[in-house]
Design a protein around this motif. Structure first.
Motif, PDB file in Angstrom:
ATOM      1  N   PHE A  33      87.600 123.162   0.409  1.00 19.55           N
ATOM      2  CA  PHE A  33      88.007 123.775  -0.857  1.00 19.55           C
ATOM      3  C   PHE A  33      88.631 122.732  -1.773  1.00 19.55           C
ATOM      4  CE2 PHE A  33      87.902 128.190   0.755  1.00 19.55           C
ATOM      5  CZ  PHE A  33      87.931 127.965   2.116  1.00 19.55           C
ATOM      6  N   TYR A  35      91.329 123.010  -5.013  1.00 17.54           N
ATOM      7  CA  TYR A  35      92.211 123.818  -5.854  1.00 17.54           C
ATOM      8  C   TYR A  35      92.882 122.914  -6.873  1.00 17.54           C
ATOM      9  CZ  TYR A  35      92.130 127.655  -2.423  1.00 17.54           C
ATOM     10  OH  TYR A  35      91.752 128.675  -1.589  1.00 17.54           O
ATOM     11  N   GLY A  42     100.219 128.921  -9.780  1.00 20.69           N
ATOM     12  CA  GLY A  42      99.864 128.857  -8.368  1.00 20.69           C
ATOM     13  C   GLY A  42      98.663 127.967  -8.133  1.00 20.69           C
ATOM     14  N   LEU A  43      97.877 128.332  -7.134  1.00 18.38           N
ATOM     15  CA  LEU A  43      96.672 127.582  -6.803  1.00 18.38           C
ATOM     16  C   LEU A  43      95.461 128.347  -7.328  1.00 18.38           C
ATOM     17  CD1 LEU A  43      98.769 126.428  -4.730  1.00 18.38           C
ATOM     18  CD2 LEU A  43      96.829 126.099  -3.189  1.00 18.38           C
ATOM     19  N   LEU A  45      91.268 128.271  -7.460  1.00 19.93           N
ATOM     20  CA  LEU A  45      90.124 127.696  -6.767  1.00 19.93           C
ATOM     21  C   LEU A  45      89.090 127.171  -7.764  1.00 19.93           C
ATOM     22  CD1 LEU A  45      88.720 127.235  -4.031  1.00 19.93           C
ATOM     23  CD2 LEU A  45      87.699 129.504  -4.309  1.00 19.93           C
ATOM     24  N   ARG A  94      89.032 124.434   6.471  1.00 21.12           N
ATOM     25  CA  ARG A  94      89.293 125.590   7.320  1.00 21.12           C
ATOM     26  C   ARG A  94      88.160 125.757   8.320  1.00 21.12           C
ATOM     27  NH1 ARG A  94      89.218 131.361   4.409  1.00 21.12           N
ATOM     28  NH2 ARG A  94      87.015 130.825   4.262  1.00 21.12           N
ATOM     29  N   LEU A  99      87.570 133.919  11.027  1.00 23.54           N
ATOM     30  CA  LEU A  99      87.531 133.522   9.622  1.00 23.54           C
ATOM     31  C   LEU A  99      88.669 134.061   8.762  1.00 23.54           C
ATOM     32  CD1 LEU A  99      86.104 131.961   7.441  1.00 23.54           C
ATOM     33  CD2 LEU A  99      84.653 133.944   7.028  1.00 23.54           C
ATOM     34  N   LEU A 100      88.874 135.368   8.752  1.00 26.00           N
ATOM     35  CA  LEU A 100      89.877 135.900   7.842  1.00 26.00           C
ATOM     36  C   LEU A 100      91.264 135.349   8.139  1.00 26.00           C
ATOM     37  CD1 LEU A 100      89.076 139.694   7.306  1.00 26.00           C
ATOM     38  CD2 LEU A 100      88.638 137.764   5.780  1.00 26.00           C
ATOM     39  N   GLY A 101      91.554 135.125   9.416  1.00 22.72           N
ATOM     40  CA  GLY A 101      92.874 134.656   9.795  1.00 22.72           C
ATOM     41  C   GLY A 101      92.993 133.160   9.927  1.00 22.72           C
ATOM     42  N   LEU A 104      94.256 127.604   6.017  1.00 24.59           N
ATOM     43  CA  LEU A 104      93.833 126.388   5.343  1.00 24.59           C
ATOM     44  C   LEU A 104      94.704 125.223   5.800  1.00 24.59           C
ATOM     45  CD1 LEU A 104      93.353 127.553   1.638  1.00 24.59           C
ATOM     46  CD2 LEU A 104      91.633 127.280   3.411  1.00 24.59           C
TER      47      LEU A 104
ATOM     48  N   TYR B  33      94.018 139.411   6.023  1.00 24.95           N
ATOM     49  CA  TYR B  33      95.158 138.661   6.538  1.00 24.95           C
ATOM     50  C   TYR B  33      96.053 138.270   5.364  1.00 24.95           C
ATOM     51  CZ  TYR B  33      93.925 137.708  11.432  1.00 24.95           C
ATOM     52  OH  TYR B  33      93.668 137.813  12.777  1.00 24.95           O
ATOM     53  N   ASN B  95      93.806 137.099   2.244  1.00 23.69           N
ATOM     54  CA  ASN B  95      92.407 136.783   2.498  1.00 23.69           C
ATOM     55  C   ASN B  95      91.672 138.027   2.956  1.00 23.69           C
ATOM     56  OD1 ASN B  95      90.010 135.470   2.834  1.00 23.69           O
ATOM     57  ND2 ASN B  95      90.554 134.497   4.764  1.00 23.69           N
ATOM     58  N   ASP B  96      90.867 138.582   2.055  1.00 24.61           N
ATOM     59  CA  ASP B  96      89.976 139.677   2.420  1.00 24.61           C
ATOM     60  C   ASP B  96      88.550 139.237   2.114  1.00 24.61           C
ATOM     61  OD1 ASP B  96      90.357 141.801  -0.568  1.00 24.61           O
ATOM     62  OD2 ASP B  96      89.873 139.692  -0.301  1.00 24.61           O
ATOM     63  N   TYR B  97      88.188 138.076   2.616  1.00 20.42           N
ATOM     64  CA  TYR B  97      86.947 137.360   2.339  1.00 20.42           C
ATOM     65  C   TYR B  97      87.053 136.540   1.067  1.00 20.42           C
ATOM     66  CZ  TYR B  97      85.226 140.266   6.049  1.00 20.42           C
ATOM     67  OH  TYR B  97      85.087 140.890   7.244  1.00 20.42           O
ATOM     68  N   LYS B  98      88.025 136.829   0.255  1.00 18.35           N
ATOM     69  CA  LYS B  98      88.352 135.940  -0.855  1.00 18.35           C
ATOM     70  C   LYS B  98      89.828 135.586  -0.740  1.00 18.35           C
ATOM     71  CE  LYS B  98      88.801 135.903  -5.900  1.00 18.35           C
ATOM     72  NZ  LYS B  98      88.474 134.506  -6.103  1.00 18.35           N
ATOM     73  N   LEU B  99      90.097 134.310  -0.765  1.00 17.24           N
ATOM     74  CA  LEU B  99      91.481 133.843  -0.671  1.00 17.24           C
ATOM     75  C   LEU B  99      92.123 133.864  -2.041  1.00 17.24           C
ATOM     76  CD1 LEU B  99      91.574 130.688   1.604  1.00 17.24           C
ATOM     77  CD2 LEU B  99      93.260 132.513   1.574  1.00 17.24           C
ATOM     78  N   PHE B 101      96.030 133.248  -4.043  1.00 16.37           N
ATOM     79  CA  PHE B 101      97.402 132.767  -3.919  1.00 16.37           C
ATOM     80  C   PHE B 101      98.271 133.337  -5.023  1.00 16.37           C
ATOM     81  CE2 PHE B 101      97.432 129.411  -0.702  1.00 16.37           C
ATOM     82  CZ  PHE B 101      96.087 129.197  -0.499  1.00 16.37           C
TER      83      PHE B 101
END
Lengths: 115, 111
Positions: A33, A35, A42-43, A45, A94, A99-101, A104, B33, B95-99, B101
């Motif tokens: 990624f 950012y 914030g960050l 993407l 990552r 994946l979801l958990g 990064l 997550y 994160n629900d498939y898209k992160l 912040f």
């Protein structure tokens, strides 16, 4: 430990220059990624890559492009740098396991100033 | 679009005391997550703690714990027994498939 290395911590470039920001990770992570980090925002993407030679636009891709020719390296390119691209740039990688958990892993960041 | 909101731009806490950082998020997914990341003045962002939405028990990592309120879509971070090394910017992420912040909260621990 995962190591994500960004080639420069500080860069000063002139408006109109082509700028390359390099990022290398050493843990065979599939996802990488880019950012940008700005105060109060914030960050955000810019681009991400699922795997080698694959890339997807993020939320703010305008003025940027990326390259991922090898799994460990993900490059961010500013085709013609502008002053509004002055920012902190963070690279991250990552694993796709869980994946979801999967968290990064970030590099130290590159502070880019465009004058 | 998914959003993560951190309503406290800055917080200050005395060493050894407790501070709580707030975070709210918005998602329509059932599985996701939540994360808290820490960015010390040296700048490398590191993971502090994470929580799976399916787990009711709040995650804990040493002095760091979360209060996860799924119905309210709230995910606060509590730092107990604050130490000078906790001084950093803290980011909430989902994160629900898209992160996504949040904007970050700067925490300063005073000696």
């Amino acid at each position: 430990d995962v190591k994500v290395t960004q080639s420069s911590r500080y860069l000063v470039k002139r408006t109109g220059e082509k700028v390359f920001l390099e990022c290398v990770q050493d843990m065979d992570h599939e996802n990488m990624f880019w950012y940008r980090q700005d105060p109060g925002l914030g960050l955000r993407l810019i681009y991400f890559s699922y795997d080698v030679k694959m890339k997807e636009k993020g939320d703010i891709p305008e003025g940027y492009s990326v390259s991922r020719e090898k799994k460990e390296r993900f490059s961010l390119i500013l085709e013609s740098a502008s002053t509004n691209q002055t920012s902190m740039y963070l690279c991250a990688s990552r694993s796709t396991t869980g994946l979801l958990g999967s968290p990064l892993h970030f590099g130290n960041g590159t502070r880019l100033t465009v004058t | 679009a998914q959003t993560v909101t951190q309503s406290q731009p800055e917080m200050s806490v005395q060493e050894a005391e407790t501070v709580t950082l707030s975070c709210t998020y918005d998602t329509s997914e059932s599985n996701y997550y939540l994360f808290w990341y820490k960015q010390p003045p040296s700048r490398q962002m590191i993971l502090v703690i994470r929580q799976e939405a399916y787990k009711q028990q709040n995650a804990t990592e040493n002095r760091f714990s979360v209060n996860f309120q799924k119905a309210a879509k709230s995910f606060s971070l509590k730092i107990s027994d604050s130490q000078l090394g906790d001084t950093a910017m803290y980011f909430c992420a989902s994160n629900d498939y898209k992160l996504s912040f949040g904007a970050g909260t700067t925490v300063t621990v005073r000696a």
